[in-house]
Motif scaffolding. Structure first.
Motif, mmCIF file in Angstrom:
data_model
loop_
_atom_site.group_PDB
_atom_site.id
_atom_site.type_symbol
_atom_site.label_atom_id
_atom_site.label_comp_id
_atom_site.label_asym_id
_atom_site.label_seq_id
_atom_site.Cartn_x
_atom_site.Cartn_y
_atom_site.Cartn_z
ATOM 1 N N VAL A 61 0.822 -1.219 0.000
ATOM 2 C CA VAL A 61 0.000 0.000 0.000
ATOM 3 C C VAL A 61 0.857 1.272 0.000
ATOM 4 C CG1 VAL A 61 -1.957 -1.131 1.134
ATOM 5 C CG2 VAL A 61 -0.167 -0.038 2.526
ATOM 6 N N GLY A 62 2.176 1.117 0.094
ATOM 7 C CA GLY A 62 3.068 2.275 0.076
ATOM 8 C C GLY A 62 4.470 1.841 -0.310
ATOM 9 N N PHE A 63 5.299 2.797 -0.678
ATOM 10 C CA PHE A 63 6.639 2.444 -1.162
ATOM 11 C C PHE A 63 7.558 3.657 -1.141
ATOM 12 C CE2 PHE A 63 3.857 3.600 -4.647
ATOM 13 C CZ PHE A 63 4.550 4.663 -5.223
ATOM 14 N N VAL A 64 8.836 3.366 -1.061
ATOM 15 C CA VAL A 64 9.901 4.300 -1.396
ATOM 16 C C VAL A 64 10.819 3.553 -2.353
ATOM 17 C CG1 VAL A 64 11.862 5.651 -0.599
ATOM 18 C CG2 VAL A 64 9.800 5.561 0.783
ATOM 19 N N ILE A 65 10.900 4.032 -3.595
ATOM 20 C CA ILE A 65 11.706 3.387 -4.637
ATOM 21 C C ILE A 65 12.983 4.201 -4.803
ATOM 22 C CG2 ILE A 65 11.765 2.597 -7.021
ATOM 23 C CD1 ILE A 65 8.715 2.725 -7.030
ATOM 24 N N ASN A 66 14.133 3.546 -4.661
ATOM 25 C CA ASN A 66 15.407 4.262 -4.677
ATOM 26 C C ASN A 66 16.356 3.787 -5.766
ATOM 27 O OD1 ASN A 66 14.963 5.974 -2.413
ATOM 28 N ND2 ASN A 66 15.344 4.245 -1.042
ATOM 29 N N GLY A 67 17.167 4.728 -6.227
ATOM 30 C CA GLY A 67 18.298 4.438 -7.089
ATOM 31 C C GLY A 67 19.581 4.601 -6.290
ATOM 32 N N LEU A 68 20.693 4.151 -6.847
ATOM 33 C CA LEU A 68 21.979 4.240 -6.154
ATOM 34 C C LEU A 68 23.086 4.460 -7.173
ATOM 35 C CD1 LEU A 68 23.509 3.950 -3.440
ATOM 36 C CD2 LEU A 68 23.771 1.521 -3.986
ATOM 37 N N ARG A 69 23.863 5.545 -6.959
ATOM 38 C CA ARG A 69 24.985 5.859 -7.836
ATOM 39 C C ARG A 69 26.025 6.680 -7.077
ATOM 40 N NH1 ARG A 69 21.342 7.946 -12.867
ATOM 41 N NH2 ARG A 69 20.947 5.925 -13.836
ATOM 42 N N ASN A 70 27.151 6.883 -7.750
ATOM 43 C CA ASN A 70 28.120 7.862 -7.281
ATOM 44 C C ASN A 70 27.656 9.223 -7.796
ATOM 45 O OD1 ASN A 70 30.595 9.640 -7.628
ATOM 46 N ND2 ASN A 70 31.483 7.925 -6.497
ATOM 47 N N TRP A 71 27.490 10.171 -6.875
ATOM 48 C CA TRP A 71 26.982 11.496 -7.243
ATOM 49 C C TRP A 71 27.902 12.547 -6.630
ATOM 50 C CZ3 TRP A 71 23.525 13.391 -10.553
ATOM 51 C CH2 TRP A 71 22.989 14.660 -10.363
ATOM 52 N N ASN A 72 28.579 13.288 -7.493
ATOM 53 C CA ASN A 72 29.551 14.284 -7.029
ATOM 54 C C ASN A 72 30.575 13.676 -6.078
ATOM 55 O OD1 ASN A 72 28.242 16.298 -8.509
ATOM 56 N ND2 ASN A 72 26.903 16.844 -6.808
ATOM 57 N N GLY A 73 30.999 12.455 -6.419
ATOM 58 C CA GLY A 73 32.058 11.813 -5.661
ATOM 59 C C GLY A 73 31.612 11.092 -4.406
ATOM 60 N N LYS A 74 30.292 11.013 -4.182
ATOM 61 C CA LYS A 74 29.790 10.359 -2.976
ATOM 62 C C LYS A 74 28.759 9.287 -3.326
ATOM 63 C CE LYS A 74 30.448 14.344 0.076
ATOM 64 N NZ LYS A 74 29.791 15.293 1.018
ATOM 65 N N ALA A 75 28.787 8.184 -2.560
ATOM 66 C CA ALA A 75 27.762 7.144 -2.719
ATOM 67 C C ALA A 75 26.422 7.756 -2.335
ATOM 68 C CB ALA A 75 28.079 5.956 -1.833
ATOM 69 N N THR A 76 25.495 7.790 -3.299
ATOM 70 C CA THR A 76 24.257 8.549 -3.126
ATOM 71 C C THR A 76 23.041 7.716 -3.507
ATOM 72 O OG1 THR A 76 25.448 10.592 -3.680
ATOM 73 C CG2 THR A 76 23.035 10.669 -3.771
ATOM 74 N N ALA A 77 22.037 7.730 -2.642
ATOM 75 C CA ALA A 77 20.735 7.145 -2.967
ATOM 76 C C ALA A 77 19.835 8.254 -3.488
ATOM 77 C CB ALA A 77 20.121 6.499 -1.733
ATOM 78 N N TYR A 78 18.945 7.890 -4.391
ATOM 79 C CA TYR A 78 18.035 8.855 -5.009
ATOM 80 C C TYR A 78 16.614 8.310 -4.958
ATOM 81 C CZ TYR A 78 15.693 11.411 -8.815
ATOM 82 O OH TYR A 78 14.809 12.139 -9.573
ATOM 83 N N ASP A 79 15.717 9.111 -4.455
ATOM 84 C CA ASP A 79 14.316 8.712 -4.331
ATOM 85 C C ASP A 79 13.621 8.866 -5.678
ATOM 86 O OD1 ASP A 79 11.630 8.432 -3.758
ATOM 87 O OD2 ASP A 79 11.673 9.631 -1.932
ATOM 88 N N LEU A 80 13.368 7.731 -6.346
ATOM 89 C CA LEU A 80 12.672 7.742 -7.628
ATOM 90 C C LEU A 80 11.178 8.001 -7.479
ATOM 91 C CD1 LEU A 80 15.247 5.771 -8.087
ATOM 92 C CD2 LEU A 80 13.947 4.940 -10.028
#
Length: 281
Positions: A61-80
């Motif tokens: 009934v709910g979700f948080v969908i995330n991506g993961l990459r190096n972003w500006n030199g840092k390990a970064t999660a991104y909320d899709l």
């Protein structure tokens, strides 16, 4: 009672259906058939092992969908995408999902968490602010109906199979947003049309447009060749080659006045504004 589980065992079809349900009354109408949903996840770096769903009696009934990459030199999660179906809102699900996700990301040594939120969605902005997300940039989004565009060509342009985008960073005024980044384009290179303008055998401008959706993630011209119709010529070629009746420029930095003036002059209309927000983990 809700339970929270990772999405690594959830089918793409199930995730798509819940996503569509959760965004059915969103401020911005979502046109998201299954193929476009799949492309969105692939383009933005979806990682199911750092994404989470809320379940009630085994129904998501709910979700948080995330991506993961190096972003500006840092390990970064991104909320899709973060959403809850209408009948289960205002019960703390989003807050619990985000708290669980943050704990998980810290365990995986992710350094920061990035997301975008519509500026007028005050409740969401407040929720993220309470979770210590800070506004980094303001974005503007523009749209154009293809049948209203007046073609403008003043220089020779051509479609090419691919572009080495790294060599054209010098054309940028600002780094693009996550979904418009080089990594996002290279994640689904076959989805795009690439247009270049040349002068004296050198590329002086380029543009990229989605073949089917009309989304333009990047359009840039060498500073020495601006004001000469290069961008208009590239834009015309892109618009003529996309299948979409609607052209979109999403997440352009709001303070880039020359680019905004160019889009408006070309017939684009301001659609919505977004904040890019970041949480240091």
């Amino acid at each position: 009672m809700y339970t929270y589980k990772m999405l690594d065992k959830i089918s793409m079809e199930t995730l798509h259906q819940v996503f569509v349900d959760a965004f059915s009354d969103y401020q911005v109408k979502m046109d998201l058939p299954f193929w476009k949903f799949q492309q969105m996840l692939q383009r933005r770096g979806y990682h199911p092992e750092i994404s989470m769903g809320a379940f009630k009696d085994e129904r998501m009934v709910g979700f948080v969908i995330n991506g993961l990459r190096n972003w500006n030199g840092k390990a970064t999660a991104y909320d899709l995408g973060t959403g809850v179906v209408k009948e289960c809102r205002r019960q703390g699900i989003t807050r619990n999902l985000l708290l669980n996700i943050q704990k998980l990301l810290k365990e995986k040594n992710v350094e920061q968490y990035l997301l975008e939120v519509i500026q007028s969605n005050e409740s969401a902005v407040q929720l993220y602010s309470k979770q210590n997300f800070k506004i980094q940039r303001e974005f503007s989004c523009f749209q154009l109906q293809k049948d209203k565009y007046i073609p403008q060509t003043t220089c020779t342009v051509e479609c090419v199979e691919k572009i080495d985008l790294e060599q054209f960073r010098g054309f940028w005024d600002e780094d693009p947003s996550w979904q418009n980044s080089i990594d996002s384009i290279y994640a689904v290179p076959e989805a795009f049309i690439y247009v270049v303008a040349r002068q004296d055998h050198s590329i002086v401008g380029y543009g990229i447009i989605d073949k089917k959706t009309g989304d333009i993630p990047q359009l840039a011209v060498n500073q020495n060749y601006r004001g000469k119709g290069v961008a208009s010529s590239i834009l015309t070629e892109m618009i003529l080659n996309t299948e979409s009746p609607k052209i979109s420029v999403l997440n352009m930095e709001a303070h880039l006045k020359p680019m905004e003036d160019f889009l408006v002059k070309s017939g684009f209309v301001y659609h919505v504004g977004q904040y890019e927000m970041r949480l240091k983990l």
